[in-house]
Design an enzyme around this catalytic site. Structure first.
Site, PDB file in Angstrom:
ATOM      1  N   CYS A 134      28.381  12.691  91.674  1.00  0.00           N
ATOM      2  CA  CYS A 134      28.062  14.117  91.537  1.00  0.00           C
ATOM      3  C   CYS A 134      27.830  14.482  90.076  1.00  0.00           C
ATOM      4  O   CYS A 134      28.785  14.757  89.330  1.00  0.00           O
ATOM      5  CB  CYS A 134      29.188  14.965  92.117  1.00  0.00           C
ATOM      6  N   CYS A 137      29.041  17.902  89.104  1.00  0.00           N
ATOM      7  CA  CYS A 137      30.491  18.028  88.898  1.00  0.00           C
ATOM      8  C   CYS A 137      30.935  17.335  87.609  1.00  0.00           C
ATOM      9  O   CYS A 137      31.743  17.870  86.859  1.00  0.00           O
ATOM     10  CB  CYS A 137      31.273  17.371  90.034  1.00  0.00           C
ATOM     11  N   ASP A 138      30.446  16.134  87.373  1.00  0.00           N
ATOM     12  CA  ASP A 138      31.020  15.279  86.331  1.00  0.00           C
ATOM     13  C   ASP A 138      30.123  15.096  85.110  1.00  0.00           C
ATOM     14  O   ASP A 138      30.545  14.479  84.129  1.00  0.00           O
ATOM     15  CB  ASP A 138      31.356  13.900  86.931  1.00  0.00           C
TER      16      ASP A 138
END
Ligand code: NAP
Length: 308
Positions: A134, A137-138
């Site tokens: 992701c 997200c990261d």
């Protein structure tokens, strides 16, 4: 045992649309959304192909609005995770992870899909240590660092563009030299100077001691392997339908785990409907998930009214 008309399993665009249509048809509707309701859109940065939004809208914002809309209309929203569906005809018994049970006249399965991984032996070790599925997200943790992304679909290409905004060098590794990503996005990537395409290549090893330090890629045409030094490896090679909980039910699944549903969202069990990515072989788009969810909500409401 909690009795209700309809349980919608999943709180992404498909589940929310199904619930909106059902509750507005006078159906007592519960969404079992799991601990993190919202599905894959929660990990999507900008959506600009969902009709009705002039400017790009964030995936989190879109899901938050859908959840608020459901609640305003009277849908009961729960964090229940359904682990079992039983019954060959209405009513159905749904069991939650904590043992709680629902008895529902009809069910909409809208559980979406989750990230597919590469299957390399080092993956478990590096997850959360530079390896991620992701970028939204990261990606933040990779600011100023070199990263690789694997895949040739829209997710990989959009992630590459996202990462290129704050990573000095992005390598996009793809096993072919043709792409599933749409042409507009492919052109944007090709015109971004700090994205380099590594084509006809597959990762064969993730290199590193405690965290990702590089990836070894093999050219599938020449057999030559090359090491690319990077701090982050993002995997964007598609998704797997989240339908394991149906394996012991009478709801038929395809070999790849998709719920088999007809064009009116009916599954092989009368009274169980399926919508969105858990049943979508071809499109896997938020707007299509929402559309099939609406169909499922309409069909479920009609089924429930017929069997009252
Ligand atoms: P996808 O379209 O299924 O693409 C997966 C990619 O990963 C393919 O290029 C595939 O290669 C590659 N792949 C699969 N298994 C692999 C493996 N084991 N090793 C190496 N490569 C592998 O998945 P996606 O990009 O996640 O997109 C899913 C759906 O969501 C699509 O319909 C997409 O259009 C949609 N989507 C839309 C948007 C948007 O419109 N804004 C954004 C994201 C996603 P091959 O091509 O060789 O099979």
């Amino acid at each position: 045992m909690i009795e209700t008309d309809l349980v919608v399993i999943g709180a992404g665009p498909a589940g929310c649309s199904a619930a909106i249509y059902a509750v507005r048809a006078g159906i007592k509707t519960v969404i079992a959304g799991g601990a993190v309701p919202g599905g894959q859109l929660l990990q999507t940065s900008d959506i600009e192909n969902y009709a009705g939004f002039v400017d790009p809208v964030g995936g989190f914002e879109m899901m938050d609005n859908m959840h608020k809309q459901c609640k305003r209309l009277g849908v009961e929203f729960t964090a229940d995770e359904i682990v079992k569906l039983e019954g060959e005809k209405t009513p159905f018994i749904l069991t939650c992870a904590d043992g709680k049970q629902y008895k529902a006249a009809a069910v909409v399965v809208a559980t979406g899909a989750k990230a597919r991984w590469l299957g390399l032996p080092e993956e478990e070790k590096f997850k959360g240590h530079g390896l991620s599925a992701c970028a939204t997200c990261d990606g933040f943790f990779m600011r100023g660092k070199t990263v690789c992304i694997v895949g040739g679909g829209n997710t990989a290409f959009e992630d590459a563009l996202f990462l290129a905004q704050f990573c000095p060098q992005v390598y996009l590794i793809h096993r072919r030299d043709a792409f599933r990503a749409d042409q507009v996005t492919v052109e944007k990537v090709k015109n971004t100077p700090n994205i380099q395409l590594v084509l006809n290549s597959v990762p064969v090893e993730i290199i590193g001691t405690d965290a990702v330090e590089g990836v070894r890629v093999k050219n599938v045409k020449t057999g030559v392997t090359t090491d690319i030094a990077c701090s982050g490896l993002f995997v964007a090679v598609g998704a797997v339908p989240q339908t394991e909980f149906l394996k012991d039910s009478l709801v038929a699944l395809s070999d790849s785990g998709l719920v088999l549903a007809d064009e009116r969202t009916h599954t092989t069990v009368e009274g169980v409907f399926a919508a969105g990515d858990c049943a979508d072989k071809y499109y896997r788009q938020a707007i299509i998930a929402a559309g099939t969810g609406a169909k499922a909500g309409i069909e479920a409401a009609a089924f429930i009214n017929l069997h009252r």
